[in-house]
Design a protein around this motif. Structure first.
Motif, mmCIF file in Angstrom:
data_model
loop_
_atom_site.group_PDB
_atom_site.id
_atom_site.type_symbol
_atom_site.label_atom_id
_atom_site.label_comp_id
_atom_site.label_asym_id
_atom_site.label_seq_id
_atom_site.Cartn_x
_atom_site.Cartn_y
_atom_site.Cartn_z
ATOM 1 N N ARG A 13 -37.063 61.653 42.032
ATOM 2 C CA ARG A 13 -35.684 61.488 41.561
ATOM 3 C C ARG A 13 -34.770 61.045 42.696
ATOM 4 O O ARG A 13 -33.889 60.207 42.511
ATOM 5 C CB ARG A 13 -35.161 62.798 40.963
ATOM 6 N N ILE A 14 -34.990 61.607 43.879
ATOM 7 C CA ILE A 14 -34.156 61.259 45.036
ATOM 8 C C ILE A 14 -34.348 59.789 45.413
ATOM 9 O O ILE A 14 -33.376 59.061 45.649
ATOM 10 C CB ILE A 14 -34.488 62.176 46.233
ATOM 11 N N VAL A 15 -35.596 59.350 45.451
ATOM 12 C CA VAL A 15 -35.866 57.961 45.830
ATOM 13 C C VAL A 15 -35.310 57.003 44.778
ATOM 14 O O VAL A 15 -34.721 55.966 45.115
ATOM 15 C CB VAL A 15 -37.373 57.741 46.052
ATOM 16 N N ALA A 16 -35.478 57.332 43.511
ATOM 17 C CA ALA A 16 -34.930 56.486 42.446
ATOM 18 C C ALA A 16 -33.406 56.424 42.541
ATOM 19 O O ALA A 16 -32.801 55.365 42.315
ATOM 20 C CB ALA A 16 -35.363 57.013 41.078
ATOM 21 N N ALA A 17 -32.785 57.540 42.893
ATOM 22 C CA ALA A 17 -31.332 57.556 43.073
ATOM 23 C C ALA A 17 -30.930 56.702 44.270
ATOM 24 O O ALA A 17 -29.897 56.011 44.234
ATOM 25 C CB ALA A 17 -30.851 58.993 43.275
ATOM 26 N N ALA A 18 -31.734 56.716 45.316
ATOM 27 C CA ALA A 18 -31.447 55.888 46.490
ATOM 28 C C ALA A 18 -31.487 54.408 46.132
ATOM 29 O O ALA A 18 -30.666 53.618 46.625
ATOM 30 C CB ALA A 18 -32.442 56.192 47.605
ATOM 31 N N VAL A 19 -32.426 54.016 45.280
ATOM 32 C CA VAL A 19 -32.491 52.619 44.829
ATOM 33 C C VAL A 19 -31.190 52.242 44.127
ATOM 34 O O VAL A 19 -30.593 51.190 44.406
ATOM 35 C CB VAL A 19 -33.688 52.409 43.872
ATOM 36 N N ARG A 20 -30.733 53.090 43.216
ATOM 37 C CA ARG A 20 -29.504 52.783 42.473
ATOM 38 C C ARG A 20 -28.292 52.716 43.400
ATOM 39 O O ARG A 20 -27.438 51.825 43.265
ATOM 40 C CB ARG A 20 -29.284 53.816 41.368
ATOM 41 N N CYS A 21 -28.217 53.640 44.355
ATOM 42 C CA CYS A 21 -27.087 53.644 45.294
ATOM 43 C C CYS A 21 -27.117 52.412 46.193
ATOM 44 O O CYS A 21 -26.068 51.826 46.480
ATOM 45 C CB CYS A 21 -27.104 54.925 46.128
ATOM 46 N N LEU A 22 -28.292 52.030 46.642
ATOM 47 C CA LEU A 22 -28.411 50.818 47.452
ATOM 48 C C LEU A 22 -27.979 49.588 46.668
ATOM 49 O O LEU A 22 -27.289 48.705 47.196
ATOM 50 C CB LEU A 22 -29.859 50.635 47.915
ATOM 51 N N ALA A 23 -28.400 49.522 45.413
ATOM 52 C CA ALA A 23 -28.052 48.374 44.582
ATOM 53 C C ALA A 23 -26.537 48.276 44.372
ATOM 54 O O ALA A 23 -25.990 47.170 44.274
ATOM 55 C CB ALA A 23 -28.766 48.474 43.232
ATOM 56 N N ARG A 24 -25.846 49.410 44.342
ATOM 57 C CA ARG A 24 -24.399 49.404 44.101
ATOM 58 C C ARG A 24 -23.583 49.235 45.377
ATOM 59 O O ARG A 24 -22.545 48.561 45.369
ATOM 60 C CB ARG A 24 -23.982 50.729 43.446
ATOM 61 N N HIS A 25 -24.040 49.894 46.461
ATOM 62 C CA HIS A 25 -23.185 50.002 47.650
ATOM 63 C C HIS A 25 -23.772 49.362 48.910
ATOM 64 O O HIS A 25 -23.066 49.249 49.909
ATOM 65 C CB HIS A 25 -22.885 51.476 47.937
ATOM 66 N N GLY A 26 -25.033 48.952 48.873
ATOM 67 C CA GLY A 26 -25.648 48.369 50.056
ATOM 68 C C GLY A 26 -26.041 49.413 51.086
ATOM 69 O O GLY A 26 -25.742 50.608 50.942
ATOM 70 N N VAL A 27 -26.705 48.968 52.145
ATOM 71 C CA VAL A 27 -27.173 49.889 53.182
ATOM 72 C C VAL A 27 -26.005 50.504 53.939
ATOM 73 O O VAL A 27 -25.979 51.705 54.224
ATOM 74 C CB VAL A 27 -28.133 49.168 54.151
ATOM 75 N N ARG A 28 -25.006 49.703 54.266
ATOM 76 C CA ARG A 28 -23.873 50.226 55.036
ATOM 77 C C ARG A 28 -23.095 51.273 54.265
ATOM 78 O O ARG A 28 -22.511 52.188 54.856
ATOM 79 C CB ARG A 28 -22.943 49.080 55.443
ATOM 80 N N GLY A 29 -23.046 51.129 52.944
ATOM 81 C CA GLY A 29 -22.314 52.094 52.139
ATOM 82 C C GLY A 29 -23.147 53.260 51.658
ATOM 83 O O GLY A 29 -22.662 54.095 50.885
ATOM 84 N N LEU A 30 -24.391 53.341 52.127
ATOM 85 C CA LEU A 30 -25.295 54.393 51.647
ATOM 86 C C LEU A 30 -24.981 55.723 52.324
ATOM 87 O O LEU A 30 -24.970 55.816 53.551
ATOM 88 C CB LEU A 30 -26.743 53.988 51.942
ATOM 89 N N ARG A 31 -24.737 56.745 51.531
ATOM 90 C CA ARG A 31 -24.438 58.085 52.041
ATOM 91 C C ARG A 31 -25.420 59.076 51.418
ATOM 92 O O ARG A 31 -25.654 59.045 50.207
ATOM 93 C CB ARG A 31 -23.007 58.493 51.693
ATOM 94 N N MET A 32 -25.959 59.942 52.254
ATOM 95 C CA MET A 32 -26.917 60.933 51.767
ATOM 96 C C MET A 32 -26.296 61.808 50.680
ATOM 97 O O MET A 32 -26.942 62.135 49.688
ATOM 98 C CB MET A 32 -27.430 61.788 52.926
#
Length: 202
Positions: A13-32
């Protein structure tokens, strides 16, 4: 120590959520913290599975690659045709496919400036290419590569085609149908033979 099934489910679930967050905000906008909220897990559980963002990004790359590989494994029909079909399906209007492609390209762009991320990307790309080369070597007939070196070269070109056309698709320079048609045409030229009823280009 063996992970409990519920622990594995939380990690997925965490990894799938990371994919969605990356798709929306990019690497620079990625927050744990954002990923934890998206996954519906506590910060403690998030850091239990991933000590830092670098480890989570590496797992995200592997997840995107493994998801595509699972599709290749499920593909029915002749090996060469099924492989082409699956590669073409990496460009699709399905929201999950689009998110995976966007996350992959975000990591690609950031890896130019991040050596640790570039190392993860090299390893994941090498695994992607190896799986495709394995599939090519398992196909029979006159279109099969003559040796492993040829299969590796074909796999490298195939993944580059997917990368380039999917980037143009994601940025709106090609429609979904245009990108899929161009990719199929190029793969048939590269691999040889018909694929899923398509007509090879002369």
């Amino acid at each position: 120590m063996t992970r409990r099934p519920d622990s594995d489910e939380a990690r997925t679930r965490i990894v799938a959520a990371a994919v969605r967050c990356l798709a929306r905000h990019g690497v620079r906008g990625l927050r744990m913290a954002d990923i934890g909220r998206e996954a519906g897990v506590s910060s403690g559980l998030l850091y239990y599975h991933f000590a830092n963002r670098d480890g989570l990004l590496a797992a995200t790359l592997a997840h995107v690659n493994d998801t595509a590989a699972a599709g290749r494994a499920r593909a029915a029909g002749d090996g060469r045709d099924a492989l082409i079909d699956n590669l073409v399906d990496e460009i699709s209007d399905d929201p999950e496919v689009r998110d995976h492609a966007a996350a992959w390209h975000e990591i690609n762009a950031s890896a130019v400036f991040d050596s640790a991320l570039a190392a993860h990307l090299r390893a994941t790309t090498a695994d992607w290419q190896r799986r495709i080369a394995d599939g090519l070597m398992q196909t029979a007939g006159k279109t099969a590569p003559p040796n492993r070196q040829a299969a590796d070269a074909q796999a490298a070109i195939a993944t580059a085609l997917v990368d380039g056309l999917s980037q143009r698709w994601l940025t709106g320079r090609l429609s979904t149908d245009e990108a899929r048609a161009l990719l199929r045409r190029a793969l048939i030229r590269q691999f040889g033979g018909d694929a899923a009823g398509s007509t090879p280009c002369n």
